[in-house]
Design an enzyme around this catalytic site. Structure first.
Site, PDB file in Angstrom:
ATOM      1  N   TYR A 102       0.888  -1.117  -0.134  1.00  0.00           N
ATOM      2  CA  TYR A 102      -0.126   0.058  -0.014  1.00  0.00           C
ATOM      3  C   TYR A 102       0.944   1.241   0.063  1.00  0.00           C
ATOM      4  O   TYR A 102       1.993   1.221   0.603  1.00  0.00           O
ATOM      5  CB  TYR A 102      -0.910   0.149   1.041  1.00  0.00           C
ATOM      6  CG  TYR A 102      -1.801  -1.010   1.262  1.00  0.00           C
ATOM      7  CD1 TYR A 102      -2.922  -1.519   0.039  1.00  0.00           C
ATOM      8  CD2 TYR A 102      -2.406  -1.566   2.446  1.00  0.00           C
ATOM      9  CE1 TYR A 102      -3.512  -2.510   0.136  1.00  0.00           C
ATOM     10  CE2 TYR A 102      -3.407  -2.386   2.586  1.00  0.00           C
ATOM     11  CZ  TYR A 102      -3.967  -3.019   1.448  1.00  0.00           C
ATOM     12  OH  TYR A 102      -4.992  -3.941   1.769  1.00  0.00           O
ATOM     13  N   CYS A 105       2.177   2.541   3.916  1.00  0.00           N
ATOM     14  CA  CYS A 105       2.420   1.534   4.818  1.00  0.00           C
ATOM     15  C   CYS A 105       3.950   1.586   5.747  1.00  0.00           C
ATOM     16  O   CYS A 105       4.868   1.451   4.735  1.00  0.00           O
ATOM     17  CB  CYS A 105       2.330   0.109   4.225  1.00  0.00           C
ATOM     18  SG  CYS A 105       2.660  -1.215   5.606  1.00  0.00           S
ATOM     19  N   PHE A 107       5.287  -0.753   7.516  1.00  0.00           N
ATOM     20  CA  PHE A 107       5.719  -1.811   7.379  1.00  0.00           C
ATOM     21  C   PHE A 107       6.441  -2.229   6.094  1.00  0.00           C
ATOM     22  O   PHE A 107       7.544  -2.704   5.915  1.00  0.00           O
ATOM     23  CB  PHE A 107       5.050  -2.923   7.834  1.00  0.00           C
ATOM     24  CG  PHE A 107       4.223  -2.690   9.333  1.00  0.00           C
ATOM     25  CD1 PHE A 107       5.228  -3.189  10.193  1.00  0.00           C
ATOM     26  CD2 PHE A 107       2.959  -2.424   9.480  1.00  0.00           C
ATOM     27  CE1 PHE A 107       4.769  -2.974  11.621  1.00  0.00           C
ATOM     28  CE2 PHE A 107       2.666  -2.190  10.671  1.00  0.00           C
ATOM     29  CZ  PHE A 107       3.339  -2.509  12.037  1.00  0.00           C
ATOM     30  N   CYS A 108       5.583  -1.853   4.890  1.00  0.00           N
ATOM     31  CA  CYS A 108       6.354  -1.921   3.586  1.00  0.00           C
ATOM     32  C   CYS A 108       7.527  -1.048   3.535  1.00  0.00           C
ATOM     33  O   CYS A 108       8.548  -1.272   2.556  1.00  0.00           O
ATOM     34  CB  CYS A 108       5.285  -1.577   2.671  1.00  0.00           C
ATOM     35  SG  CYS A 108       3.783  -2.604   2.504  1.00  0.00           S
TER      36      CYS A 108
END
Length: 331
Positions: A102, A105, A107-108
């Site tokens: 996304y 994000c 975390f990404c």
């Protein structure tokens, strides 16, 4: 109706909040997931967030997105050897790496910080947070998903652990060392504390919530109708949800919690350039990754102005260097 129903799953991934599945609440739920756990796009031109005096550098108007939320900026090549990238040996570098993400994000962004620092080229597939059609082939319905030479990897920390083993960035037995123990401690702190401080800050007020969704809807994979609904309904929903997140994580003052987290990290460095010493370790990359999305938001600007984190972040920009992103797929 399907679009509206799908929007709420965006809210559901945030902090594991359970919101009822009635029609009114559904619009809120999926929005949260995109707002907080989406990913960021890479840019070829580097922007300095900080100066050595810990003051924000004004960005040219052409490169500043008013009301932006969570985006990663690719850094340029490094001028200092001590802050150079850590390229992977050609024989250990994966041949085909694809990140499903996304736009906003954190975390990404952790995963991308690792890939960029270790000079591993990767493609990006931007996932539509409503339909998630880009990841229907997978039994895992969250992001990030990383495909490495045809093999699926999930969960940002597990992805980074596995990549570290494969590319030789961490020797066997390192997990027994004091340095690795410190590294793992702070990586856990990122996942269990730092990320939970972000959402109450970026949605602290109505204007900041709208600022965030301006960016999400401009850079995420939305249809025109989804974009309009998400921008206004998402901002409103997240403003109220952020208040619940404050209570859930025992936060009384959002900015104070953010400043305290930044100062806690700087204290952990103990005067070193990075937690890893002369070069970043996985904890440095994790902190950098989750903070990179808020770099041009009001919360990020305030954090820099009121804490000592600026110089470390600037060093990390140099160390991570230019993005290794190859192209974007799945518009």
């Amino acid at each position: 109706m399907r679009r509206i129903g799908g929007l709420v799953a965006l809210c559901r991934a945030v902090e594991g909040i359970a919101i009822s599945s009635t029609a009114g609440n559904v619009v809120c739920n999926r929005m949260l997931q995109t707002a907080l756990y989406g990913t960021t796009s890479a840019y070829s031109r580097r922007h300095h967030w900080f100066t050595n005096s810990n003051k924000l550098v004004e960005q040219p108007a052409a490169h500043t997105v008013a009301g932006t939320m969570l985006f990663s900026v690719a850094a340029s090549a490094v001028s200092e050897d001590v802050h150079a990238k850590e390229p992977v040996q050609p024989k250990l570098r994966p041949n085909d790496v694809v990140l499903y993400q996304y736009e906003a994000c954190p975390f990404c962004n952790k995963v991308k910080a690792f890939l960029d620092y270790y000079d591993i080229p990767y493609k990006v597939v931007e996932v539509n947070p409503i339909s998630k059609k880009e990841i229907k082939w997978s039994g895992y319905k969250k992001v990030p998903i990383l495909m490495v030479d045809g093999e699926q990897m999930i969960d940002s920390s597990e992805i980074i652990d596995e990549l570290s083993r494969r590319v030789g960035s961490r020797a066997q037995g390192d997990n027994l060392s004091d340095e690795a123990g410190e590294e793992n401690k702070w990586r856990g702190w990122v996942d269990n504390h730092l990320v939970h401080v972000l959402s109450p800050n970026i949605y602290r007020s109505g204007s900041e919530a709208l600022e965030s969704f301006d960016y999400i809807t401009s850079h995420g994979n939305f249809s025109f109708t989804e974009r309009i609904i998400a921008r206004y309904a998402g901002a409103a929903a997240m403003y109220f949800v952020s208040k619940k997140l404050k209570k859930r994580h025992n936060i009384t003052d959002e900015r104070a919690a953010l400043y305290d987290a930044a100062e806690t990290w700087v204290d952990a460095l103990k005067g070193r350039d990075f937690l890893g010493g002369s070069k970043p370790n996985l904890a440095d990359l994790a902190v950098f990754g989750v903070l990179r999305p808020i770099r041009h938001l009001q919360s990020g600007k305030d954090m820099v102005e009121h804490t000592r984190i600026g110089e470390w972040y600037s060093r990390m920009e140099d160390a991570v260097g230019a993005s290794c992103r190859l192209e974007t797929q799945g518009a």
